[in-house]
Design a protein around this motif. Structure first.
Motif, PDB file in Angstrom:
ATOM      1  N   ASN A  61      11.778   7.462  13.556  1.00  0.00           N
ATOM      2  CA  ASN A  61      10.710   7.661  13.902  1.00  0.00           C
ATOM      3  C   ASN A  61      10.742   9.235  12.255  1.00  0.00           C
ATOM      4  O   ASN A  61      12.216   8.863  11.511  1.00  0.00           O
ATOM      5  CB  ASN A  61      10.785   8.777  14.966  1.00  0.00           C
ATOM      6  N   HIS A  62       9.790   9.718  12.462  1.00  0.00           N
ATOM      7  CA  HIS A  62       9.448  10.803  11.009  1.00  0.00           C
ATOM      8  C   HIS A  62       8.380  11.962  11.569  1.00  0.00           C
ATOM      9  O   HIS A  62       8.561  12.514  12.872  1.00  0.00           O
ATOM     10  CB  HIS A  62       8.136  10.433  10.566  1.00  0.00           C
ATOM     11  N   GLY A  63       9.225  12.683  11.106  1.00  0.00           N
ATOM     12  CA  GLY A  63       8.848  14.225  11.347  1.00  0.00           C
ATOM     13  C   GLY A  63       9.081  15.488  10.219  1.00  0.00           C
ATOM     14  O   GLY A  63       9.678  15.401   9.266  1.00  0.00           O
ATOM     15  N   ASN A  64       9.073  16.462  10.696  1.00  0.00           N
ATOM     16  CA  ASN A  64       9.784  17.980   9.574  1.00  0.00           C
ATOM     17  C   ASN A  64      10.548  18.867  10.605  1.00  0.00           C
ATOM     18  O   ASN A  64       9.981  19.217  12.000  1.00  0.00           O
ATOM     19  CB  ASN A  64       8.471  18.165   9.657  1.00  0.00           C
ATOM     20  N   GLN A  65      11.205  18.953  10.122  1.00  0.00           N
ATOM     21  CA  GLN A  65      12.301  19.922  11.153  1.00  0.00           C
ATOM     22  C   GLN A  65      12.042  21.488  10.390  1.00  0.00           C
ATOM     23  O   GLN A  65      13.009  22.168  11.009  1.00  0.00           O
ATOM     24  CB  GLN A  65      13.781  19.374  11.250  1.00  0.00           C
ATOM     25  N   GLY A  66      11.569  21.257   9.026  1.00  0.00           N
ATOM     26  CA  GLY A  66      11.464  22.732   8.943  1.00  0.00           C
ATOM     27  C   GLY A  66      10.076  23.587   9.244  1.00  0.00           C
ATOM     28  O   GLY A  66       9.468  23.605   9.935  1.00  0.00           O
ATOM     29  N   ASN A  67      10.157  25.230   8.932  1.00  0.00           N
ATOM     30  CA  ASN A  67       9.247  26.027   9.540  1.00  0.00           C
ATOM     31  C   ASN A  67       8.066  25.402   8.569  1.00  0.00           C
ATOM     32  O   ASN A  67       6.948  27.021   8.304  1.00  0.00           O
ATOM     33  CB  ASN A  67      10.045  27.464   9.196  1.00  0.00           C
ATOM     34  N   GLU A  68       7.711  25.159   7.225  1.00  0.00           N
ATOM     35  CA  GLU A  68       6.858  24.895   6.867  1.00  0.00           C
ATOM     36  C   GLU A  68       6.120  23.781   6.419  1.00  0.00           C
ATOM     37  O   GLU A  68       6.824  22.431   6.793  1.00  0.00           O
ATOM     38  CB  GLU A  68       6.737  25.357   5.243  1.00  0.00           C
TER      39      GLU A  68
ATOM     40  N   TYR B 282       1.071  -0.973  -0.205  1.00  0.00           N
ATOM     41  CA  TYR B 282      -0.059  -0.087  -0.291  1.00  0.00           C
ATOM     42  C   TYR B 282       0.998   1.611  -0.061  1.00  0.00           C
ATOM     43  O   TYR B 282       2.301   1.579  -0.057  1.00  0.00           O
ATOM     44  CB  TYR B 282      -0.809   0.157   0.504  1.00  0.00           C
ATOM     45  N   THR B 283       0.587   1.963   0.033  1.00  0.00           N
ATOM     46  CA  THR B 283       0.764   3.672  -0.337  1.00  0.00           C
ATOM     47  C   THR B 283      -0.191   4.333   0.298  1.00  0.00           C
ATOM     48  O   THR B 283      -1.164   4.342   0.526  1.00  0.00           O
ATOM     49  CB  THR B 283       1.280   4.110  -1.982  1.00  0.00           C
ATOM     50  N   ALA B 284       0.530   5.568   1.455  1.00  0.00           N
ATOM     51  CA  ALA B 284      -0.032   6.489   1.979  1.00  0.00           C
ATOM     52  C   ALA B 284       0.998   7.763   1.898  1.00  0.00           C
ATOM     53  O   ALA B 284       2.122   7.496   1.646  1.00  0.00           O
ATOM     54  CB  ALA B 284       0.363   5.683   3.353  1.00  0.00           C
ATOM     55  N   TYR B 285       0.075   8.812   2.271  1.00  0.00           N
ATOM     56  CA  TYR B 285       0.444  10.044   1.845  1.00  0.00           C
ATOM     57  C   TYR B 285       0.676  10.387   3.812  1.00  0.00           C
ATOM     58  O   TYR B 285      -0.478  10.311   3.820  1.00  0.00           O
ATOM     59  CB  TYR B 285       0.221  10.989   0.872  1.00  0.00           C
ATOM     60  N   ARG B 286       1.300  11.704   3.792  1.00  0.00           N
ATOM     61  CA  ARG B 286       1.749  12.177   4.959  1.00  0.00           C
ATOM     62  C   ARG B 286       2.033  13.128   5.445  1.00  0.00           C
ATOM     63  O   ARG B 286       2.918  13.783   4.365  1.00  0.00           O
ATOM     64  CB  ARG B 286       2.761  11.155   5.785  1.00  0.00           C
ATOM     65  N   LEU B 287       1.400  14.570   6.099  1.00  0.00           N
ATOM     66  CA  LEU B 287       1.804  14.826   6.232  1.00  0.00           C
ATOM     67  C   LEU B 287       1.838  15.534   7.045  1.00  0.00           C
ATOM     68  O   LEU B 287       1.467  15.492   8.193  1.00  0.00           O
ATOM     69  CB  LEU B 287       0.324  16.730   5.849  1.00  0.00           C
ATOM     70  N   ASN B 288       3.753  16.415   7.535  1.00  0.00           N
ATOM     71  CA  ASN B 288       4.333  16.875   8.493  1.00  0.00           C
ATOM     72  C   ASN B 288       4.393  18.338   9.137  1.00  0.00           C
ATOM     73  O   ASN B 288       4.292  18.791   8.501  1.00  0.00           O
ATOM     74  CB  ASN B 288       5.391  16.653   8.419  1.00  0.00           C
ATOM     75  N   ASP B 289       3.098  18.986  10.005  1.00  0.00           N
ATOM     76  CA  ASP B 289       2.703  20.444  10.488  1.00  0.00           C
ATOM     77  C   ASP B 289       4.651  20.491  10.428  1.00  0.00           C
ATOM     78  O   ASP B 289       5.421  19.854  11.185  1.00  0.00           O
ATOM     79  CB  ASP B 289       2.636  20.206  11.411  1.00  0.00           C
ATOM     80  N   PRO B 290       4.853  22.290  10.787  1.00  0.00           N
ATOM     81  CA  PRO B 290       6.064  22.384  10.832  1.00  0.00           C
ATOM     82  C   PRO B 290       6.313  22.109  12.392  1.00  0.00           C
ATOM     83  O   PRO B 290       5.989  22.277  13.515  1.00  0.00           O
ATOM     84  CB  PRO B 290       6.383  24.075  11.066  1.00  0.00           C
TER      85      PRO B 290
END
Length: 382
Positions: free
Chosen positions: A159-166, A102-110
């Protein structure tokens, strides 16, 4: 007991109906056919009636709006997961985009990072938007952007995430449906590290490798340091956890004027640099370039594919269905379906990210591939 050979007409039909009812009532299934018109066809009755179908999920109109809506409503405090899984209409409600993946899409907030976990399925992340996507894998903290591929192999803490400001969006592919079918599924979330002689739970992994470790050790084709261990994680997958887009794009461009394959155009596989084999034993990944105006000849294989256009626009004929695609869409090519791709631009290339369960079929000596010549003749390719 009366012999069925002496029954005729309605009596025979009634007896057959009762026989079938009794067989099913006892958790069995018949494997016979009275004639070609019989409801119980001996070649089809043992097959799974649920089959993946050709289908496309549109990023701009469907996936992206739902991702942003989910980010508004679901916080990291309320859930460690915030992904959209693509469900094939032929397999619903099973969470599978094709039979084995399966494919999944993920959005991480800033500036949000999820706690570590691990699981039996193999997975990858492909960056779509944002330059500061984050995945920590077994102590290697990886920051990645559009087109970069990150591995999270079977049983590795990550673990996953977002280190940016966008906001940052990526897609993932997992062999979870395959692993689940084999009754080998598990997830663990209780990550601990040893501190002062005791195991203590932690929400962030300690960094044990430089953030550029994968590229530093494995980023030079044909050259590999001998003074480091290449048995990372469980040792059952590629030890190179990050594959940079700029290197892949540069290599595709080097082959742009080559003939390529008439059925697959230009395809480059992501491989384990220590063996040259696929990054996982179950699934493999490619980037596929169609030059301006290029159209591939029809190809049929029993491997199932998930294709995500990354650059350019075009369409594919999967089975008898036309699927028009653009960047960040995903479409399913079920195993056994004829498929051909068309780049509709006369000036720009189109590039597809492709996931396949080909390694599983090859390991079981079941893999087959057929192609059609321009004349329409079908030839076996593998």
């Amino acid at each position: 007991m009366q012999s069925t050979k002496k029954l005729e007409g309605s009596n025979l039909q009634a007896a057959m109906d009762q026989l079938h009812a009794d067989v099913y009532d006892r958790q069995m299934a018949p494997f016979w056919a009275i004639d070609q018109k019989a409801e119980h066809d001996e070649t089809n009755q043992i097959r799974d009636k649920q089959k993946a179908v050709p289908h496309i999920w549109k990023y701009k109109t469907d996936i992206e709006p739902l991702l942003y809506r989910s980010a508004e409503l679901i916080s990291t405090e309320s859930s460690e997961r915030r992904s959209l899984i693509l469900v094939n209409p032929g397999l619903a409600p099973k969470r599978a985009s094709v039979t084995t993946m399966y494919t999944a899409y993920r959005l991480n907030d800033p500036n949000e990072i999820m706690p570590p976990h691990r699981h039996s399925p193999n997975a990858i992340r492909l960056g779509l938007t944002g330059s500061m996507n984050f995945t920590g894998v077994e102590g290697e903290n990886i920051t990645f952007g559009p087109g970069d591929l990150v591995l999270t192999p079977h049983d590795t803490w990550h673990n996953h995430g977002n280190q940016g400001n966008e906001p940052a969006i990526n897609l993932s592919v997992l062999d979870l449906p395959l692993v689940e079918t084999l009754n080998a599924i598990y997830f663990e979330h209780d990550y601990t590290e040893e501190e002062e002689g005791q195991r203590k739970r932690r929400v962030v992994q300690s960094e044990r490798f430089p953030s550029d470790y994968s590229q530093r050790v494995y980023g030079h084709g044909g050259l590999m340091p001998r003074f480091v261990s290449h048995l990372r994680g469980t040792g059952a997958a590629s030890p190179m956890y990050l594959y940079r887009w700029d290197m892949m794009r540069e290599l595709l461009e080097k082959f742009r004027n080559w003939d390529g394959d008439p059925h697959e155009a230009l395809m480059i596989e992501y491989v384990d640099p220590t063996t040259g084999s696929p990054v996982y034993k179950t699934i493999t990944f490619f980037m596929q370039m169609l030059r301006p105006g290029e159209k591939t000849l029809p190809l049929k294989q029993n491997a199932s594919l998930l294709c995500a256009p990354f650059e350019g626009r075009g369409y594919s004929i999967v089975g008898n269905k036309r699927l028009d695609w653009e960047p960040f869409d995903t479409f399913a090519v079920p195993g056994g379906a004829w498929c051909e791709h068309v780049n509709t631009s006369s000036t720009e290339p189109a590039i597809l990210f492709v996931a396949s369960d080909e390694p599983t079929l090859k390991a079981l000596a079941l893999y087959q591939k057929h192609g059609k010549k321009p004349s329409g003749e079908i030839v076996r390719l593998t």
